[in-house]
Design a protein around this motif. Structure first.
Motif, short mmCIF file in Angstrom:
data_model
loop_
_atom_site.label_atom_id
_atom_site.label_comp_id
_atom_site.label_asym_id
_atom_site.label_seq_id
_atom_site.Cartn_x
_atom_site.Cartn_y
_atom_site.Cartn_z
N ALA A 29 0.81 -1.11 0.13
CA ALA A 29 0.01 -0.18 -0.09
C ALA A 29 0.70 1.13 -0.02
O ALA A 29 0.61 2.35 -0.75
CB ALA A 29 -1.01 -0.12 0.93
N PHE A 30 1.87 1.33 0.81
CA PHE A 30 2.76 2.38 0.86
C PHE A 30 3.49 2.44 -0.47
O PHE A 30 3.98 3.58 -1.05
CB PHE A 30 3.93 2.42 1.96
CG PHE A 30 3.25 2.67 3.37
CD1 PHE A 30 2.94 4.19 3.41
CD2 PHE A 30 2.99 1.95 4.33
CE1 PHE A 30 2.49 4.96 4.72
CE2 PHE A 30 2.28 2.49 5.57
CZ PHE A 30 2.33 3.72 5.73
N ALA A 80 9.06 6.03 4.15
CA ALA A 80 9.42 5.74 5.55
C ALA A 80 8.26 4.41 5.80
O ALA A 80 8.68 3.68 6.48
CB ALA A 80 8.99 6.86 6.42
N GLY A 81 6.96 4.48 5.28
CA GLY A 81 6.21 3.30 5.64
C GLY A 81 6.56 1.94 4.96
O GLY A 81 6.17 1.10 5.41
N VAL A 82 7.11 2.24 3.60
CA VAL A 82 7.63 0.87 3.04
C VAL A 82 8.90 0.54 3.90
O VAL A 82 8.87 -0.79 3.93
CB VAL A 82 8.27 1.38 1.66
CG1 VAL A 82 9.12 0.25 1.24
CG2 VAL A 82 6.98 1.91 0.54
N ALA A 83 9.95 1.27 4.59
CA ALA A 83 10.74 0.83 5.43
C ALA A 83 10.19 0.03 6.63
O ALA A 83 10.75 -0.87 6.90
CB ALA A 83 11.94 2.02 5.55
N LEU A 84 9.43 0.80 7.33
CA LEU A 84 8.97 0.10 8.32
C LEU A 84 8.08 -0.97 8.27
O LEU A 84 8.17 -1.97 9.06
CB LEU A 84 7.99 1.18 9.19
CG LEU A 84 7.62 0.80 10.43
CD1 LEU A 84 8.59 0.33 11.50
CD2 LEU A 84 6.72 2.12 11.04
N ALA A 87 10.47 -3.93 7.64
CA ALA A 87 11.05 -4.44 8.72
C ALA A 87 10.06 -5.12 9.63
O ALA A 87 10.57 -6.33 10.15
CB ALA A 87 11.51 -3.10 9.44
N LEU A 88 8.79 -4.78 9.54
CA LEU A 88 8.18 -5.72 10.18
C LEU A 88 7.47 -6.93 9.60
O LEU A 88 7.56 -8.02 10.04
CB LEU A 88 6.69 -4.76 10.52
CG LEU A 88 6.45 -3.87 11.49
CD1 LEU A 88 5.49 -2.93 11.40
CD2 LEU A 88 6.81 -4.33 12.71
N VAL A 89 7.70 -7.12 8.15
CA VAL A 89 7.66 -8.39 7.52
C VAL A 89 8.79 -9.15 7.94
O VAL A 89 8.49 -10.35 8.16
CB VAL A 89 7.68 -8.19 6.02
CG1 VAL A 89 7.87 -9.54 5.34
CG2 VAL A 89 6.53 -7.17 5.70
N ALA A 90 10.13 -8.47 8.21
CA ALA A 90 11.07 -9.46 8.46
C ALA A 90 11.18 -9.83 9.95
O ALA A 90 12.05 -10.63 10.68
CB ALA A 90 12.55 -8.54 8.11
#
Length: 478
Positions: A29-30, A80-84, A87-90
């Motif tokens: 989405a981001f 920033a949303g893509v990066a965060l 990180a949560l996917v990981a």
């Protein structure tokens, strides 16, 4: 606080699937927002954010962009949303303290809420609110430090119930074809964005279409009640939801709606159900739930109970609304789609020419879109769970010119000046070297071809000109 009554360690793997999956949807989405916003919502976009926030107060649409807007800042929020989300996917939330994981999910939710609340028509889809509501509940699921809270699992099942039961109700109350089981004679052909298998689904025998509709009614009107039953009934109900949603994934492009529904179903799948199909690792030993987190979950549950009045009243009322939010935070929404099914598919085809004057011999060249039908020989593409926002709204534009009156002329104006951000939303630009002098739009009726036509002509669609949608517009007048 002890985990005896508050936690459900047997849902540890379900939490992993839920949080990694919802984070992946947030990432998509981001990413879609980052790649599409300049032409749609940017300062020079078709529906600019600055113009929106100037007339809509913060309390009606809370967003960080009420405090400041620039295209660079919007892009920064998206990336920033893509990066965060990545990180949560990981699984970074399992590697940090519980408070940090909670803040990470809260930040992701606030960032996307800020985008959706200024997104206007481009973000007016039920799956936007569904993602926000699911993302908020991810914050209340905790991490590996504690057992998944029982209350949050029930809230997730309640969300899934509203998605499925609301969709089933709106169908039974809406188009008669849902009641006589004939809607899928048309739906695969007339849905907003057919996928690569939609042609084949459309050509299934009609008796099988009746079975599809009947199965849909069972899955949406009866099965959701099983989500609240003891195990293994709840897991069986979840499995039925997953299978029926995978059928919808195969038959069309509905962004991340079906994938989010599948993920929510895992809230009802326990360790024993997973163990029947997978070799299961040992369940981690959780620590006691901190008091502050338990209080947060209880507060979230109480808030949901209060806010549930409006979607319940909507479902039991005589005039059920589809995909509606009752508060500016997009929490505890009502869901449902396709209360009415079109019998005929209309498509708006945009064309341009570089001729000095328009005559009967003028050669018009067609703009191609990435997802929506255009060239009859082009096989429909699979895009979901990615969401092509302009392509989706072009489907609505064909249904009602009034719906597109605030963004369609700005779209044409941008094509006339070869706006790069707008052209990046398209699949094919017939004027790669210079902008066209004129642009027009025509309305066509599209029908899937027969087996013989597909085999002999490699053509997926037949199309018939219905009439003019927008007369030729000259560059200087756009």
């Amino acid at each position: 606080m002890q985990a005896d009554w508050f936690g459900a360690p047997e849902y540890w793997l379900a939490r992993e699937v839920l949080q990694r999956g919802v984070a992946a949807v947030f990432l998509i989405a981001f990413l879609g927002a980052a790649l599409q916003f300049r032409a749609l919502l940017g300062r020079d976009g078709m529906l600019p954010v600055p113009r929106f926030v100037a007339r809509v107060p913060f309390r009606a649409a809370p967003s960080v962009f009420h405090l400041h807007y620039s295209d660079r800042f919007f892009a920064a929020v998206c990336w920033a949303g893509v990066a965060l989300a990545g990180a949560l996917v990981a699984g970074v939330d399992d590697a940090v303290p519980l408070w940090a994981a909670t803040l990470a999910w809260l930040s992701l939710w606030l960032g996307y809420l800020s985008i959706v609340n200024v997104g206007q028509r481009w973000y007016g889809f039920g799956w936007e609110s569904l993602l926000l509501e699911a993302g908020f509940l991810m914050m209340l699921l905790g991490n590996d430090d504690i057992a998944p809270p029982v209350l949050t699992l029930w809230l997730l099942r309640w969300l899934l119930f509203r998605v499925e039961f609301g969709a089933g109700l709106i169908k039974m109350r809406g188009d008669p074809c849902w009641r006589d089981l004939s809607c899928l004679d048309y739906h695969h052909e007339t849905q907003p964005m057919p996928g690569p298998l939609s042609w084949f689904f459309h050509h299934l025998p009609r008796p099988l279409h009746r079975v599809e509709v009947a199965g849909n009614h069972i899955a949406q009107l009866l099965v959701p009640f099983g989500l609240f039953a003891p195990q293994p009934v709840a897991s069986i109900a979840a499995a039925i939801v997953i299978v029926t949603q995978l059928w919808l994934v195969a038959s069309g492009n509905f962004a991340w709606l079906n994938w989010l529904t599948i993920l929510l179903a895992f809230s009802a799948v326990d360790h024993a159900a997973f163990a029947t199909v997978l070799p299961m690792p040992a369940t981690p030993t959780p620590t006691a739930t901190p008091g502050w987190f338990a209080a947060l979950v209880i507060a979230g549950t109480a808030l949901t109970v209060v806010l549930s009045y409006w979607p319940v009243a909507n479902m039991v009322g005589h005039t059920q609304r589809m995909n509606a939010s009752f508060n500016a935070l997009r929490l505890v929404n009502t869901y449902g789609a396709f209360g009415t099914v079109g019998r005929v598919r209309m498509e708006v085809v945009i064309e341009g020419t570089d001729a000095e004057r328009i005559t009967a011999d003028t050669v018009w060249k067609e703009y191609g879109f990435s997802g929506k039908p255009g060239d009859p020989h082009r096989m429909p593409r699979q895009w979901a769970p990615y969401h092509l926002r302009l392509d989706w709204l072009m489907w609505f534009a064909a249904l009602s010119p009034t719906y597109a009156q605030d963004w369609f002329r700005p779209l044409v104006a941008r094509l006339l000046r070869a706006d790069r951000a707008t052209l990046r939303l398209l699949g094919h630009n017939p004027f790669p070297d210079a902008a066209p002098r004129y642009v027009r739009a025509r309305l066509y009726e599209y029908r899937f071809t027969s087996w013989r036509e597909l085999r002999e002509d490699r053509r997926w669609w037949n199309r018939t000109l219905v009439g003019e949608y927008l007369p030729p517009v000259r560059r200087e007048r756009a």
